[in-house]
Design a protein around this motif. Structure first.
Motif, PDB file in Angstrom:
ATOM      1  N   ASN A   1      -7.256   1.748  -6.278  1.00 46.22           N
ATOM      2  CA  ASN A   1      -6.946   3.184  -6.338  1.00 46.22           C
ATOM      3  C   ASN A   1      -7.387   3.773  -7.676  1.00 46.22           C
ATOM      4  O   ASN A   1      -7.969   4.856  -7.732  1.00 46.22           O
ATOM      5  CB  ASN A   1      -5.454   3.408  -6.121  1.00 46.22           C
ATOM      6  CG  ASN A   1      -5.093   4.871  -6.075  1.00 46.22           C
ATOM      7  OD1 ASN A   1      -5.857   5.700  -5.586  1.00 46.22           O
ATOM      8  ND2 ASN A   1      -3.927   5.208  -6.610  1.00 46.22           N
TER       9      ASN A   1
ATOM     10  N   ILE B   1       0.837  -1.208   0.000  1.00 50.80           N
ATOM     11  CA  ILE B   1       0.000   0.000   0.000  1.00 50.80           C
ATOM     12  C   ILE B   1       0.867   1.251   0.000  1.00 50.80           C
ATOM     13  O   ILE B   1       0.624   2.201  -0.759  1.00 50.80           O
ATOM     14  CB  ILE B   1      -0.935  -0.003   1.222  1.00 50.80           C
ATOM     15  CG1 ILE B   1      -1.949  -1.151   1.111  1.00 50.80           C
ATOM     16  CG2 ILE B   1      -1.672   1.325   1.353  1.00 50.80           C
ATOM     17  CD1 ILE B   1      -2.789  -1.344   2.358  1.00 50.80           C
TER      18      ILE B   1
ATOM     19  N   TRP C   1      -0.298  -6.156  -5.036  1.00 47.12           N
ATOM     20  CA  TRP C   1      -0.016  -4.897  -5.748  1.00 47.12           C
ATOM     21  C   TRP C   1      -1.131  -4.579  -6.751  1.00 47.12           C
ATOM     22  O   TRP C   1      -1.632  -3.448  -6.781  1.00 47.12           O
ATOM     23  CB  TRP C   1       1.324  -4.990  -6.469  1.00 47.12           C
ATOM     24  CG  TRP C   1       1.536  -3.858  -7.436  1.00 47.12           C
ATOM     25  CD1 TRP C   1       1.238  -3.836  -8.762  1.00 47.12           C
ATOM     26  CD2 TRP C   1       2.040  -2.550  -7.124  1.00 47.12           C
ATOM     27  NE1 TRP C   1       1.541  -2.620  -9.312  1.00 47.12           N
ATOM     28  CE2 TRP C   1       2.028  -1.806  -8.331  1.00 47.12           C
ATOM     29  CE3 TRP C   1       2.495  -1.953  -5.967  1.00 47.12           C
ATOM     30  CZ2 TRP C   1       2.465  -0.493  -8.391  1.00 47.12           C
ATOM     31  CZ3 TRP C   1       2.937  -0.637  -6.024  1.00 47.12           C
ATOM     32  CH2 TRP C   1       2.911   0.079  -7.223  1.00 47.12           C
TER      33      TRP C   1
ATOM     34  N   ILE D   1      -4.433  -3.510  -4.978  1.00 45.92           N
ATOM     35  CA  ILE D   1      -4.380  -2.158  -4.404  1.00 45.92           C
ATOM     36  C   ILE D   1      -4.341  -1.107  -5.509  1.00 45.92           C
ATOM     37  O   ILE D   1      -5.005  -0.063  -5.428  1.00 45.92           O
ATOM     38  CB  ILE D   1      -3.160  -2.038  -3.473  1.00 45.92           C
ATOM     39  CG1 ILE D   1      -3.352  -2.943  -2.247  1.00 45.92           C
ATOM     40  CG2 ILE D   1      -2.948  -0.593  -3.029  1.00 45.92           C
ATOM     41  CD1 ILE D   1      -2.113  -3.124  -1.424  1.00 45.92           C
TER      42      ILE D   1
ATOM     43  N   GLU E   1       2.532   1.703  -3.414  1.00 46.14           N
ATOM     44  CA  GLU E   1       1.578   2.176  -4.427  1.00 46.14           C
ATOM     45  C   GLU E   1       1.284   3.662  -4.264  1.00 46.14           C
ATOM     46  O   GLU E   1       1.217   4.410  -5.246  1.00 46.14           O
ATOM     47  CB  GLU E   1       0.286   1.362  -4.303  1.00 46.14           C
ATOM     48  CG  GLU E   1      -0.658   1.503  -5.497  1.00 46.14           C
ATOM     49  CD  GLU E   1      -1.553   2.716  -5.363  1.00 46.14           C
ATOM     50  OE1 GLU E   1      -2.043   3.220  -6.392  1.00 46.14           O
ATOM     51  OE2 GLU E   1      -1.749   3.185  -4.214  1.00 46.14           O
ATOM     52  N   ARG E   2       1.138   4.123  -3.018  1.00 44.42           N
ATOM     53  CA  ARG E   2       0.858   5.539  -2.775  1.00 44.42           C
ATOM     54  C   ARG E   2       2.048   6.405  -3.181  1.00 44.42           C
ATOM     55  O   ARG E   2       1.885   7.493  -3.748  1.00 44.42           O
ATOM     56  CB  ARG E   2       0.531   5.766  -1.295  1.00 44.42           C
ATOM     57  CG  ARG E   2      -0.750   5.108  -0.822  1.00 44.42           C
ATOM     58  CD  ARG E   2      -1.925   5.442  -1.727  1.00 44.42           C
ATOM     59  NE  ARG E   2      -2.186   6.873  -1.797  1.00 44.42           N
ATOM     60  CZ  ARG E   2      -2.934   7.463  -2.705  1.00 44.42           C
ATOM     61  NH1 ARG E   2      -3.467   6.730  -3.681  1.00 44.42           N
ATOM     62  NH2 ARG E   2      -3.138   8.768  -2.685  1.00 44.42           N
TER      63      ARG E   2
END
Length: 317
Positions: free
Chosen positions: A132, A37, A125, A128, A40-41
């Motif tokens: 998003n 997470i 991955w 998530i 990814e952010r």
């Protein structure tokens, strides 16, 4: 001696450590999810910038969506001990992959488990990233298929078809309302795909676990003992390896610097290493839990290849 006042504290600490030790697999998956997470952010906020170009959006979006997943899959394969036990030396001796026909299914099962284990992080991955929606929105906005473009821009102005690739960008000649509506559609599609992936993975995991336990040759409690034994054997093997490697290094250095013949040092021969390095497959007729236990409990393990009868060597192979 531990003071009596500290015994409750030590008992609580030991209980806590045992809990973390027993739950280390779940804790590891939790850490992996948090790291995924966070990664990814970071990608979304710091490095990802959709080019807003029909020719580049698809490639750019998919590279961010699938690229890290592929890297995580490769890393998972690199970190798999079972893969290297199965693969090491097979180019020089291909029979190591499947020494006996009856064992081929076991080797394929090990390879399948390795691939499934390496897929955990990539699936995290992708799930998530799809929830998003940023990477998916950029990729799909670069579609050039006329049927899909017409579907997205149905009942909208002709500008939509020309400006679809710029839906994520400012400025855009598309009306604000149309732009926001298209973004909502793309994000909804991405999230639906993300949930489908999560539900499919969870269902496949549950079905696979049920099938594996249903086909298990041992009871649940014995299987639990087997897993604990394998963990402890791996831990002790690492400590013994370090200890014996240190002693052997000290013995060789002492012999070199003192210019003396080396002391006798008991050490497994090459064939012994080959035996304990093979992938273990359970046999109901044997009360063994690993190739190491099978080897050390074999009364003929000390035979050399020259002295061992041919039929006995075949049975050990």
């Amino acid at each position: 001696m531990i003071p009596s006042a500290l015994k409750p504290t030590m008992d609580s600490f030991n209980t806590l450590m045992r809990f973390f030790s027993n739950q280390k697999a779940k804790i590891g998956y939790g850490i992996m999810a948090i790291a995924t997470i966070g990664g990814e952010r970071i990608f979304s906020l710091l490095s990802f910038q959709c080019p807003c170009n029909v020719e580049q959006n698809m490639v750019y979006g998919l590279s961010y969506l699938l690229g890290p997943a592929l890297v995580l899959f490769i890393v998972g394969l690199f970190l798999s001990t079972s893969l290297w036990r199965l693969y090491t030396g097979c180019c020089l001796n291909p029979r190591k992959l499947c020494p006996h026909r009856a064992n081929c299914v076991g080797c394929l099962t090990v390879l399948f488990n390795v691939i499934v284990g390496a897929l955990v992080a990539p699936i995290m991955w992708l799930s998530i990233a799809l929830l998003n929606g940023t990477f998916y929105e950029c990729a799909v906005s670069g579609l050039e298929d006329k049927a899909l473009v017409n579907w997205f821009c149905k009942n909208r102005t002709i500008t939509c078809k020309d400006e679809l690739a710029k839906v994520l960008c400012v400025p855009s000649n598309m009306a604000t309302e149309n732009s926001k509506e298209l973004l909502r559609i793309l994000q909804a599609q991405s999230q639906i795909l993300g949930w489908i992936l999560i539900m499919s993975s969870a269902s496949a995991g549950l079905i696979g676990t049920c099938y594996k336990n249903c086909r298990s040759q041992v009871s649940y409690l014995q299987l639990t003992f087997w897993k604990v034994y394998m963990e402890k054997e791996a831990e002790k093997f690492d400590s013994f390896t370090e200890e014996y490697a240190t002693r052997l290094a000290e013995r060789n250095l002492k012999s070199f610097f003192e210019n003396k013949d080396p002391e006798a040092f008991p050490f497994p021969n090459h064939k012994a290493w080959e035996h304990i390095s093979t992938i273990y497959t359970y046999d109901r007729g044997e009360q063994y839990y690993s190739t190491l236990q099978r080897y050390v409990e074999n009364p003929n393990r000390d035979y050399t290849p020259e002295k061992m009868p041919l039929e006995m060597e075949h049975n050990l192979g």
